[in-house]
Enzyme design. Structure first.
Site, PDB file in Angstrom:
ATOM      1  N   LYS A  17       2.976  -1.925   1.730  1.00  0.00           N
ATOM      2  CA  LYS A  17       2.326  -3.190   1.359  1.00  0.00           C
ATOM      3  C   LYS A  17       3.405  -4.098   0.782  1.00  0.00           C
ATOM      4  O   LYS A  17       4.134  -3.699  -0.121  1.00  0.00           O
ATOM      5  CB  LYS A  17       1.214  -2.947   0.338  1.00  0.00           C
ATOM      6  CG  LYS A  17       0.422  -4.206  -0.002  1.00  0.00           C
ATOM      7  CD  LYS A  17      -0.806  -3.912  -0.861  1.00  0.00           C
ATOM      8  CE  LYS A  17      -1.556  -5.217  -1.123  1.00  0.00           C
ATOM      9  NZ  LYS A  17      -2.786  -5.015  -1.908  1.00  0.00           N
ATOM     10  N   GLU A  77      27.765   5.556  -4.177  1.00  0.00           N
ATOM     11  CA  GLU A  77      28.234   5.162  -5.515  1.00  0.00           C
ATOM     12  C   GLU A  77      27.978   6.257  -6.543  1.00  0.00           C
ATOM     13  O   GLU A  77      28.547   6.244  -7.635  1.00  0.00           O
ATOM     14  CB  GLU A  77      27.510   3.895  -5.963  1.00  0.00           C
ATOM     15  CG  GLU A  77      28.006   2.621  -5.314  1.00  0.00           C
ATOM     16  CD  GLU A  77      27.361   1.412  -5.956  1.00  0.00           C
ATOM     17  OE1 GLU A  77      27.940   0.860  -6.909  1.00  0.00           O
ATOM     18  OE2 GLU A  77      26.271   1.001  -5.507  1.00  0.00           O
ATOM     19  N   TYR A 119     -14.129 -10.317  -7.325  1.00  0.00           N
ATOM     20  CA  TYR A 119     -14.965  -9.346  -6.620  1.00  0.00           C
ATOM     21  C   TYR A 119     -14.735  -7.979  -7.230  1.00  0.00           C
ATOM     22  O   TYR A 119     -13.785  -7.754  -7.964  1.00  0.00           O
ATOM     23  CB  TYR A 119     -14.650  -9.303  -5.119  1.00  0.00           C
ATOM     24  CG  TYR A 119     -13.292  -8.737  -4.807  1.00  0.00           C
ATOM     25  CD1 TYR A 119     -12.143  -9.520  -4.865  1.00  0.00           C
ATOM     26  CD2 TYR A 119     -13.145  -7.377  -4.490  1.00  0.00           C
ATOM     27  CE1 TYR A 119     -10.901  -8.998  -4.600  1.00  0.00           C
ATOM     28  CE2 TYR A 119     -11.891  -6.849  -4.225  1.00  0.00           C
ATOM     29  CZ  TYR A 119     -10.779  -7.662  -4.284  1.00  0.00           C
ATOM     30  OH  TYR A 119      -9.539  -7.139  -4.029  1.00  0.00           O
ATOM     31  N   THR A 169     -11.049  -3.025  -1.250  1.00  0.00           N
ATOM     32  CA  THR A 169     -11.516  -4.392  -0.998  1.00  0.00           C
ATOM     33  C   THR A 169     -12.346  -4.491   0.259  1.00  0.00           C
ATOM     34  O   THR A 169     -13.259  -5.310   0.347  1.00  0.00           O
ATOM     35  CB  THR A 169     -10.288  -5.332  -0.892  1.00  0.00           C
ATOM     36  OG1 THR A 169      -9.634  -5.328  -2.148  1.00  0.00           O
ATOM     37  CG2 THR A 169     -10.679  -6.736  -0.551  1.00  0.00           C
ATOM     38  N   THR A 211      -6.054  -1.330  -0.219  1.00  0.00           N
ATOM     39  CA  THR A 211      -4.700  -1.493   0.321  1.00  0.00           C
ATOM     40  C   THR A 211      -3.601  -1.160  -0.689  1.00  0.00           C
ATOM     41  O   THR A 211      -2.473  -0.905  -0.299  1.00  0.00           O
ATOM     42  CB  THR A 211      -4.490  -2.940   0.815  1.00  0.00           C
ATOM     43  OG1 THR A 211      -4.759  -3.834  -0.268  1.00  0.00           O
ATOM     44  CG2 THR A 211      -5.384  -3.256   1.989  1.00  0.00           C
ATOM     45  N   ASP A 212      -3.951  -1.171  -1.983  1.00  0.00           N
ATOM     46  CA  ASP A 212      -2.906  -1.014  -3.001  1.00  0.00           C
ATOM     47  C   ASP A 212      -2.131   0.301  -2.863  1.00  0.00           C
ATOM     48  O   ASP A 212      -0.918   0.331  -3.038  1.00  0.00           O
ATOM     49  CB  ASP A 212      -3.508  -1.084  -4.411  1.00  0.00           C
ATOM     50  CG  ASP A 212      -3.965  -2.499  -4.775  1.00  0.00           C
ATOM     51  OD1 ASP A 212      -3.649  -3.433  -4.025  1.00  0.00           O
ATOM     52  OD2 ASP A 212      -4.641  -2.642  -5.810  1.00  0.00           O
TER      53      ASP A 212
HETATM   54  N1  GLU Z   1      -7.103  -2.953  -5.844  1.00  0.00           N
HETATM   55  C1  GLU Z   1      -7.978  -2.828  -4.735  1.00  0.00           C
HETATM   56  C2  GLU Z   1      -7.714  -1.561  -3.930  1.00  0.00           C
HETATM   57  O1  GLU Z   1      -6.609  -1.208  -3.636  1.00  0.00           O
HETATM   58  C3  GLU Z   1      -7.908  -4.028  -3.955  1.00  0.00           C
HETATM   59  C4  GLU Z   1      -6.811  -4.098  -2.964  1.00  0.00           C
HETATM   60  C5  GLU Z   1      -7.340  -3.957  -1.566  1.00  0.00           C
HETATM   61  O2  GLU Z   1      -8.130  -3.101  -1.250  1.00  0.00           O
HETATM   62  O3  GLU Z   1      -6.917  -4.762  -0.778  1.00  0.00           O
HETATM   63  O4  GLU Z   1      -8.657  -0.908  -3.598  1.00  0.00           O
END
Ligand code: GLU
Length: 356
Positions: free
Chosen positions: A194, A312, A55, A43, A121-122
């Site tokens: 995340k 457990e 986007y 992103t 970020t994913d």
């Molecule tokens: N799905 C995209 C990625 O991980 C968007 C999430 C992001 O970058 O914040 O590249």
């Protein structure tokens, strides 16, 4: 001393001071740390239209990303390379191996003092953890991304990239391992996660908090220097062994575990309920898989806390390892690296994860 000589000394001092400050402001100031930005997409390089929600990730080049950050040239001498242009949901072994080899090459040859990786970020926490376990360097390597694309109202990418370069260029980041910087916080690769689908404050380290903080004025670390384990060797081909994550839930049968074994999984990570638990049927199927030599690690779907041995579930008898603080996606990467290096005995797997 005569007034003329005093004036002369003052003038020389002023010229030196001005020259010094001009040098610091210059874009090609050779006294600044050298930071190489390796761009992978995400992103932070996303582009949409008119501040709307839609986007495409990975559309903006590394050069354009850096060009959009005012003042970044005062932090470091920056060079940039485009490694991939993908959303991080598509992150894969090929890009990981390319990153690892390129980083060790750049830093090993002394071509840069630190690395910043722009990334979606994913799966950022997974790339960070992978690199933390394979890189040979102790120089700063910082992953950064954004939650909003570059065309959004109040895009967070430029500020995050500025702070990532600031952290990477800082002397205090050396020896800290692979770090993640977003939204003024600095996290360690092992701990970071995340936690929110859309918020700019999405990255947390649920079990111990961030290792440091960064803002436009300063960089500071609040946790002790970590000890560094020996990096794992990478196979020649960019492909890691198949390790599957099986997600536990109410009313779970043995099918997901058995299917993973049938597909040829060399390891299975249980994203277990609570402290890494699952139904009797699923645990029995996992024990069966472990008996056949599949590496089994019990982790948790909960998102924080530790999965401990023999609470457990009788791990000693069933041949399981537990993930402690590692979330399922990181336990999976560790299992892949261990199997690739011939480590499959449950006790040795547990040693590699750690003990409490
Ligand atoms: N799905 C995209 C990625 O991980 C968007 C999430 C992001 O970058 O914040 O590249």
């Amino acid at each position: 001393m005569s007034h003329r000589i005093k004036d002369l000394i003052a003038i020389v001092g002023l010229v030196v001071a001005l020259t010094g400050s001009e040098r610091v402001l210059a874009a090609d100031d050779t006294s600044l740390p050298r930071v190489t930005v390796l761009a992978t997409g995400g992103t932070i390089a996303g582009s949409g239209s008119g501040g709307g929600i839609g986007y495409q990730a990975g559309k903006v080049s590394a050069q354009d990303l850096i060009g959009a950050v005012p003042g970044i040239d005062k932090l470091a001498q920056i060079s940039a390379e485009q490694v991939s242009s993908i959303g991080s949901q598509d992150m894969n072994d090929t890009v990981w191996f390319t990153l690892a080899r390129r980083i060790d090459d750049i830093l090993g040859k002394g071509e840069a003092d630190a690395i910043v990786i722009t990334h979606g970020t994913d799966t950022m926490e997974e790339t960070a953890f992978f690199l933390a376990n394979v890189l040979k360097t102790d120089r700063p390597v910082v992953l950064v991304g954004s939650m909003r694309p570059s065309t959004a109202i109040s895009a967070d990418g430029p500020a995050n990239l500025f702070e990532a370069v600031k952290a990477a260029a800082s002397d205090s980041a050396k020896g800290r391992g692979v770090l993640v910087v977003l939204n003024d916080t600095i996290h360690a690769a092992r701990a970071v996660q995340k936690t929110n689908t859309t918020s700019v404050q999405t990255f947390l380290s649920p079990n111990g908090g961030p290792v440091g903080f960064v803002d436009p004025a300063s960089v500071g670390f609040v946790q002790p220097m970590p000890s560094r384990a020996k990096p794992y060797a990478l196979p020649a081909e960019p492909s890691l062994p198949r390790v599957e994550i099986v997600y536990a839930h109410a009313n779970m049968d043995a099918a997901a575990v058995e299917d993973a074994v049938k597909r040829g999984a060399k390891g299975i990570v249980l994203a277990g309920v609570g402290d890494g638990n699952a139904s009797k049927a699923a645990i029995a199927a996992l024990a069966n898989a472990a008996k056949q030599g599949v590496v089994v690690i019990r982790a948790s779907r909960v998102g924080s806390g530790f999965v401990n041995r023999n609470v457990e579930v009788d791990d000693d008898t069933l041949g399981f390892a537990v993930s402690l603080d590692l979330n399922p996606q990181k336990a999976r990467i560790l299992a892949q690296l261990l199997i690739a290096n011939g480590v499959t005995d449950p006790r040795a797997v547990q040693e590699a994860v750690g003990r409490r």
